[in-house]
Design an enzyme around this catalytic site. Structure first.
Site, PDB file in Angstrom:
ATOM      1  N   CYS A 162      11.268  14.771  21.123  1.00 23.95           N
ATOM      2  CA  CYS A 162      12.732  14.782  21.038  1.00 23.95           C
ATOM      3  C   CYS A 162      13.322  13.950  22.192  1.00 23.95           C
ATOM      4  O   CYS A 162      13.072  12.758  22.274  1.00 23.95           O
ATOM      5  CB  CYS A 162      13.266  16.203  20.997  1.00 23.95           C
TER       6      CYS A 162
ATOM      7  N   HIS B 141      11.056  17.796  16.150  1.00 25.88           N
ATOM      8  CA  HIS B 141      10.354  18.862  16.867  1.00 25.88           C
ATOM      9  C   HIS B 141       9.111  19.261  16.072  1.00 25.88           C
ATOM     10  O   HIS B 141       9.216  20.049  15.127  1.00 25.88           O
ATOM     11  CB  HIS B 141      11.272  20.077  17.043  1.00 25.88           C
TER      12      HIS B 141
ATOM     13  N   GLU C  55       6.801  21.231  16.832  1.00 24.02           N
ATOM     14  CA  GLU C  55       6.530  22.661  17.002  1.00 24.02           C
ATOM     15  C   GLU C  55       7.404  23.528  16.109  1.00 24.02           C
ATOM     16  O   GLU C  55       7.138  24.722  15.939  1.00 24.02           O
ATOM     17  CB  GLU C  55       6.712  23.053  18.476  1.00 24.02           C
TER      18      GLU C  55
END
EC number: 4.3.2.10
Length: 207
Positions: free
Chosen positions: A79, A185, A187
């Site tokens: 990011c 992102h 994750e």
């Protein structure tokens, strides 16, 4: 072992939990001597580009990263962390970046070429379009990933591994040598994001 850089502007919890779920060994540190023991580093990031660069400079993380990249060791920016890898940004004010990748960071205009307004920030799920095969994306399925950003990278196409579309082409995965970046992102990106983090972990271990 992957070192997650703690410089006060990263979503450390979600990144570390993702690595835990993948059984990838990691540690979190802001100390250069500790981070130097890692095989690879992750530079997360949430917030404003100038603030992040100011912290990286004041805490001597930037010179540490300069040496790390010069030694051709793996570095993944996520990011804002990806945006910091580039040469400059115009967020709030002109600010020099780390300069490991060619290009600059600019705000989404919020207006199409036809004059229609669109929402900024770009927030939501968008499909990845892979442009070329790389070890990082080997075995990674097609699918959607989660973005939250108001600024977008303008860069050379040869370092763009994958892009998404949000009223323009958005570089989503970039790579030059051992420097990697993901604008989304991973994750928080379910199957595709976790597959990419898993591949990064495998590459770090030489698999």
């Amino acid at each position: 072992m992957i070192g997650i850089i703690d410089y006060g502007m990263g979503n450390l919890h979600s990144v570390s939990k993702a690595l835990e779920r993948l059984a990838i060994p990691y540690f979190i540190s802001s100390d250069g001597e500790e981070l130097a023991k890692a095989k690879a580093l992750i530079l997360p990031g949430v917030g404003a580009f100038p603030d992040a660069m100011n912290i990286l400079t004041q805490t001597n993380v930037q010179p540490f990263l300069d040496n790390w990249v010069a030694e051709n060791k793996p570095l993944l920016g996520i990011c804002l962390g990806m945006q910091l890898l580039f040469e400059s940004s115009n967020e709030h004010q002109p600010t020099a970046g780390l300069g490991y990748l060619p290009g600059r960071v600019e705000r989404f205009s919020g207006t199409t070429a036809e004059g229609h307004a669109y929402k900024v920030p770009h927030m939501g799920w968008n499909k990845l379009e892979f442009h070329r095969p790389t070890p990082l994306t080997e075995g990674v399925p097609d699918g959607y990933v989660y973005f939250v950003h108001s600024y977008v990278v303008r860069t050379e196409t040869d370092i763009v591994v994958a892009s998404s579309d949000y009223y323009q082409s958005v570089p989503a995965i970039v790579q030059k040598g051992q420097v990697y970046g993901m604008q989304f992102h991973p994750e928080k990106s379910s199957t595709v994001g976790m597959a990419l983090l898993k591949r990064f972990g495998q590459l770090v271990e030489g698999n």
